[in-house]
Design an enzyme around this catalytic site. Structure first.
Site, PDB file in Angstrom:
ATOM      1  N   GLU A  93      -2.237  -2.321 107.360  1.00 62.57           N
ATOM      2  CA  GLU A  93      -3.367  -3.220 107.141  1.00 62.57           C
ATOM      3  C   GLU A  93      -4.561  -2.467 106.559  1.00 62.57           C
ATOM      4  O   GLU A  93      -5.199  -2.948 105.634  1.00 62.57           O
ATOM      5  CB  GLU A  93      -3.754  -3.896 108.466  1.00 62.57           C
ATOM      6  N   GLY A 103      -9.687  13.891  99.515  1.00 68.42           N
ATOM      7  CA  GLY A 103      -9.225  14.909  98.569  1.00 68.42           C
ATOM      8  C   GLY A 103      -8.568  16.109  99.222  1.00 68.42           C
ATOM      9  O   GLY A 103      -8.242  17.079  98.547  1.00 68.42           O
ATOM     10  N   LYS A 135      -9.693   1.456  91.959  1.00 67.14           N
ATOM     11  CA  LYS A 135      -8.945   2.379  91.099  1.00 67.14           C
ATOM     12  C   LYS A 135      -8.629   3.704  91.791  1.00 67.14           C
ATOM     13  O   LYS A 135      -7.502   4.202  91.653  1.00 67.14           O
ATOM     14  CB  LYS A 135      -9.732   2.610  89.798  1.00 67.14           C
ATOM     15  N   TYR A 141      -2.146   5.863  95.407  1.00 71.63           N
ATOM     16  CA  TYR A 141      -0.858   5.279  95.784  1.00 71.63           C
ATOM     17  C   TYR A 141       0.196   5.507  94.703  1.00 71.63           C
ATOM     18  O   TYR A 141       1.345   5.819  95.002  1.00 71.63           O
ATOM     19  CB  TYR A 141      -1.001   3.787  96.073  1.00 71.63           C
TER      20      TYR A 141
END
Length: 174
Positions: A93, A103, A135, A141
């Site tokens: 979720e 990072g 973005k 991902y």
């Protein structure tokens, strides 16, 4: 003391949240909502989270990420079920890492553990949604080889529409 789950990141570990972590979870939810420009939509309270995450009926689980004993992120997830596969899945979720800790691989560590958990629990998949404008998250991902499901559109009933549909069902017209 909750069990620390080691990661490949020096000084970082994960652990499952406990009832005493409710305020911390809510803080992460507020951080995520601010990042997503949705801070005005958060109605969750510590009481609601305690009841629904740690009460008699637990609806979701929370994984916390730490950097040198400082909480830096979380993943809130629950089980879904695929009728076509006949197996459970894990639906992520929310995933959030504080901006100061991004990072460093913490988001990857959270997702990797959830993937491991999905395999251990014999789940068919790990899924989540991302806002179309996000973005940085989409790039992250896709760097993990996750793929968007362009052939599905998410629908939602909430608020008045949800209550109206519930009344429709209660009147025997559903």
């Amino acid at each position: 003391m909750p069990q620390k789950i080691p990661t490949d990141i020096p000084g970082c570990y994960l652990r499952f949240a406990e009832k005493e972590d409710t305020a911390l979870i809510l803080d992460f939810i507020h951080g995520l909502a601010a990042y997503e420009k949705m801070a005005d939509q958060v109605v969750a309270t510590e009481e609601l989270l305690r009841k629904n995450l740690f009460g008699k009926q637990s609806y979701a689980e929370v994984l916390l990420a730490y950097d040198r004993d400082e909480p830096v992120g979380f993943a809130l997830f629950f089980h879904s079920f695929s009728t076509f596969r006949g197996q459970a899945g894990i639906y992520l979720e929310d995933l959030y890492v504080n901006p100061s800790a991004r990072g460093r691989g913490i988001g990857t560590a959270l997702l990797a553990f959830l993937a491991q958990l999905a395999v251990e629990r014999d789940c068919a998949r790990l899924e989540w949604s991302v806002l179309n404008w996000n973005k940085p998250a989409i790039d992250f991902y896709e760097s993990l080889k996750a793929r968007p499901l362009d052939d599905w559109t998410t629908y939602r009933l909430s608020g008045r529409a949800l209550r109206n549909m519930a009344q429709h069902a209660a009147s025997g017209q559903a």
